[in-house]
Design a protein around this motif. Structure first.
Motif, PDB file in Angstrom:
ATOM      1  N   SER A 171       0.829  -1.208   0.000  1.00  0.00           N
ATOM      2  CA  SER A 171       0.000   0.000   0.000  1.00  0.00           C
ATOM      3  C   SER A 171       0.864   1.258   0.000  1.00  0.00           C
ATOM      4  CB  SER A 171      -0.919   0.016   1.226  1.00  0.00           C
ATOM      5  OG  SER A 171      -1.795  -1.096   1.224  1.00  0.00           O
ATOM      6  N   LEU A 172       1.980   1.211   0.720  1.00  0.00           N
ATOM      7  CA  LEU A 172       2.901   2.350   0.748  1.00  0.00           C
ATOM      8  C   LEU A 172       3.543   2.586  -0.615  1.00  0.00           C
ATOM      9  CD1 LEU A 172       4.582   1.724   4.218  1.00  0.00           C
ATOM     10  CD2 LEU A 172       3.093   3.639   3.616  1.00  0.00           C
ATOM     11  N   VAL A 173       3.827   1.501  -1.330  1.00  0.00           N
ATOM     12  CA  VAL A 173       4.357   1.629  -2.692  1.00  0.00           C
ATOM     13  C   VAL A 173       3.342   2.349  -3.575  1.00  0.00           C
ATOM     14  CG1 VAL A 173       5.072   0.362  -4.762  1.00  0.00           C
ATOM     15  CG2 VAL A 173       5.827  -0.415  -2.509  1.00  0.00           C
ATOM     16  N   ILE A 174       2.100   1.919  -3.505  1.00  0.00           N
ATOM     17  CA  ILE A 174       1.031   2.517  -4.322  1.00  0.00           C
ATOM     18  C   ILE A 174       0.817   3.979  -3.956  1.00  0.00           C
ATOM     19  CG2 ILE A 174      -1.435   2.423  -4.860  1.00  0.00           C
ATOM     20  CD1 ILE A 174      -1.240  -0.648  -4.411  1.00  0.00           C
ATOM     21  N   ILE A 175       0.803   4.281  -2.650  1.00  0.00           N
ATOM     22  CA  ILE A 175       0.610   5.662  -2.194  1.00  0.00           C
ATOM     23  C   ILE A 175       1.708   6.573  -2.734  1.00  0.00           C
ATOM     24  CG2 ILE A 175       0.683   7.174  -0.162  1.00  0.00           C
ATOM     25  CD1 ILE A 175      -0.790   4.925   1.357  1.00  0.00           C
ATOM     26  N   ASN A 176       2.950   6.105  -2.701  1.00  0.00           N
ATOM     27  CA  ASN A 176       4.056   6.930  -3.184  1.00  0.00           C
ATOM     28  C   ASN A 176       4.020   7.118  -4.696  1.00  0.00           C
ATOM     29  OD1 ASN A 176       6.300   7.818  -1.105  1.00  0.00           O
ATOM     30  ND2 ASN A 176       5.478   5.864  -0.379  1.00  0.00           N
ATOM     31  N   ILE A 177       3.550   6.110  -5.420  1.00  0.00           N
ATOM     32  CA  ILE A 177       3.376   6.276  -6.869  1.00  0.00           C
ATOM     33  C   ILE A 177       2.296   7.321  -7.147  1.00  0.00           C
ATOM     34  CG2 ILE A 177       2.556   5.136  -8.975  1.00  0.00           C
ATOM     35  CD1 ILE A 177       3.969   2.595  -8.007  1.00  0.00           C
ATOM     36  N   LEU A 178       1.209   7.285  -6.381  1.00  0.00           N
ATOM     37  CA  LEU A 178       0.146   8.288  -6.539  1.00  0.00           C
ATOM     38  C   LEU A 178       0.662   9.688  -6.210  1.00  0.00           C
ATOM     39  CD1 LEU A 178      -2.896   6.369  -4.992  1.00  0.00           C
ATOM     40  CD2 LEU A 178      -2.458   6.834  -7.412  1.00  0.00           C
ATOM     41  N   ILE A 179       1.528   9.797  -5.195  1.00  0.00           N
ATOM     42  CA  ILE A 179       2.117  11.088  -4.847  1.00  0.00           C
ATOM     43  C   ILE A 179       2.972  11.612  -5.995  1.00  0.00           C
ATOM     44  CG2 ILE A 179       3.865  12.193  -3.380  1.00  0.00           C
ATOM     45  CD1 ILE A 179       2.756  10.521  -1.051  1.00  0.00           C
ATOM     46  N   ILE A 180       3.740  10.725  -6.609  1.00  0.00           N
ATOM     47  CA  ILE A 180       4.569  11.117  -7.755  1.00  0.00           C
ATOM     48  C   ILE A 180       3.694  11.619  -8.897  1.00  0.00           C
ATOM     49  CG2 ILE A 180       6.144  10.245  -9.539  1.00  0.00           C
ATOM     50  CD1 ILE A 180       7.221   8.297  -7.374  1.00  0.00           C
ATOM     51  N   LEU A 181       2.610  10.920  -9.172  1.00  0.00           N
ATOM     52  CA  LEU A 181       1.682  11.349 -10.227  1.00  0.00           C
ATOM     53  C   LEU A 181       1.017  12.683  -9.859  1.00  0.00           C
ATOM     54  CD1 LEU A 181       0.000   7.911 -11.061  1.00  0.00           C
ATOM     55  CD2 LEU A 181       1.773   9.112 -12.363  1.00  0.00           C
ATOM     56  N   PHE A 182       0.719  12.854  -8.580  1.00  0.00           N
ATOM     57  CA  PHE A 182       0.144  14.115  -8.091  1.00  0.00           C
ATOM     58  C   PHE A 182       1.114  15.276  -8.342  1.00  0.00           C
ATOM     59  CE2 PHE A 182       0.140  17.162  -4.570  1.00  0.00           C
ATOM     60  CZ  PHE A 182      -1.160  17.634  -4.600  1.00  0.00           C
ATOM     61  N   LEU A 183       2.396  15.063  -8.048  1.00  0.00           N
ATOM     62  CA  LEU A 183       3.404  16.102  -8.261  1.00  0.00           C
ATOM     63  C   LEU A 183       3.572  16.418  -9.746  1.00  0.00           C
ATOM     64  CD1 LEU A 183       6.107  14.936  -5.673  1.00  0.00           C
ATOM     65  CD2 LEU A 183       4.621  16.937  -5.492  1.00  0.00           C
ATOM     66  N   LYS A 184       3.467  15.399 -10.570  1.00  0.00           N
ATOM     67  CA  LYS A 184       3.551  15.627 -12.014  1.00  0.00           C
ATOM     68  C   LYS A 184       2.331  16.409 -12.508  1.00  0.00           C
ATOM     69  CE  LYS A 184       4.421  15.286 -16.400  1.00  0.00           C
ATOM     70  NZ  LYS A 184       5.275  16.304 -17.046  1.00  0.00           N
ATOM     71  N   TYR A 185       1.158  16.051 -12.018  1.00  0.00           N
ATOM     72  CA  TYR A 185      -0.081  16.712 -12.439  1.00  0.00           C
ATOM     73  C   TYR A 185      -0.033  18.207 -12.127  1.00  0.00           C
ATOM     74  CZ  TYR A 185      -5.057  17.858 -12.741  1.00  0.00           C
ATOM     75  OH  TYR A 185      -6.260  18.447 -13.060  1.00  0.00           O
ATOM     76  N   TYR A 186       0.544  18.552 -10.960  1.00  0.00           N
ATOM     77  CA  TYR A 186       0.635  19.950 -10.565  1.00  0.00           C
ATOM     78  C   TYR A 186       1.961  20.589 -11.002  1.00  0.00           C
ATOM     79  CZ  TYR A 186      -3.703  19.656  -7.975  1.00  0.00           C
ATOM     80  OH  TYR A 186      -5.045  19.514  -7.639  1.00  0.00           O
TER      81      TYR A 186
END
Length: 305
Positions: A171-186
């Motif tokens: 779950s932590l792996v998935i959360i960090n991937i989502l954070i990376i995508l969030f940073l890219k989106y913004y």
């Protein structure tokens, strides 16, 4: 540090990580055989030196010449923090362990995301989740190994299944991937930086999963955290002292690294009195926690500047 040298170091770190990942998959018993010498070598050559120049960071942040009173105050507070946290750990090991995990997670994440400029509250969140992923990789995916160490450190251990711990890390792996995508989106990451961060998550996850607990921790702490921090510190010092070199860095770090090693050996010699019924590796964790506490606050101040 030049961009060319930095790139070569990055390639070397990735290559070394992949080699150890392959060895962990094919020859896990060999890695368990060498894990203690490997930890010792990486700790003395990279891990401890990266935190042994906190006095230089203190000088760099204050820029002006320090008085003897300021220098004495710095070292007095530093030693009091180390010794004080050790006594706090002896009295309240569970709370001390939680404090250590929380501040270490933030510190690891801060090192990884040092070039991302976002509001403080978001910075704290992404730093924390990255750090928990980094710590959990060697702990949660190897719960059968780590639970005995943790139980000695805090005095007890809840009955938690291997499957639950493994799923938490996933779950932590998935959360960090989502954070990376969030940073890219913004638009906080470029397309190339996005690929680098995703690749980093994948490489580290494979390393944590296939290598034994101690090996995975040693590789991450020395090669991915300490070496990265060391490079940042070199750039930091060069702004004040343009002729500052890697040789100067290690000469400055040598006395404090030696002192830290000496302190650890004292803990090892006296651990049966200080920490009865605790293994050597558990003693090592307490030692790292104590020397890490003041280092984290010094580094955090340098990042704020």
């Amino acid at each position: 540090m030049s961009a060319n040298l930095s790139l070569r170091l990055t390639v070397l770190v990735v290559f070394t990580t992949l080699v150890f990942t392959l060895l962990g998959w094919l020859l896990p018993d060999f890695l368990r055989f060498i894990q203690y010498p490997l930890l010792g070598i990486l700790l003395v050559t990279i891990g401890l030196p990266h935190g042994a120049t906190d006095y230089l960071l203190f000088r760099r942040m204050h820029r002006s010449k320090l008085t003897k009173k300021q220098i004495f105050r710095f070292f007095a507070i530093y030693v009091i923090a180390v010794v004080g946290f050790l006594f706090f750990w002896l009295i309240l090991p569970l709370y001390s362990f939680i404090i250590f995990i929380v501040i270490s997670a933030y510190h690891f994440g801060q090192s990884n995301w040092e070039n991302i400029v976002i509001p403080k509250v978001y910075s704290i969140i992404i730093n924390f989740f990255w750090g928990v992923f980094a710590i959990g990789g060697s702990v949660l995916w190897h719960w059968d190994e780590s639970k005995m160490v943790i139980s000695q450190v805090i005095g007890f251990l809840p009955d938690l299944s291997l499957t639950l711990m493994a799923n938490i890390q996933l779950s932590l792996v998935i959360i960090n991937i989502l954070i990376i995508l969030f940073l890219k989106y913004y638009q906080k990451l470029s397309s190339s930086e996005l690929l680098v961060e995703i690749a980093k998550i994948i490489i580290l996850s494979l390393m944590f999963y296939f290598t034994p607990m101690l090996v995975g921790f040693a590789l991450y702490f020395a090669l991915w955290h300490s070496l990265s921090s060391l490079k940042s510190q070199l750039s930091f010092y060069k702004k004040l002292w343009p002729s500052f070199t890697i040789g100067d860095y290690y000469r400055q770090a040598a006395p404090y690294t030696t002192l830290a090693v000496f302190g650890f050996f004292l803990m090892v010699l006296g651990h049966t009195y200080i920490l009865p019924d605790v293994s050597m590796i558990s003693t090592f964790i307490v030692f790292i926690a104590c020397v890490t506490l003041p280092h984290i606050f010094v580094v955090d101040e340098s990042y704020q500047q």
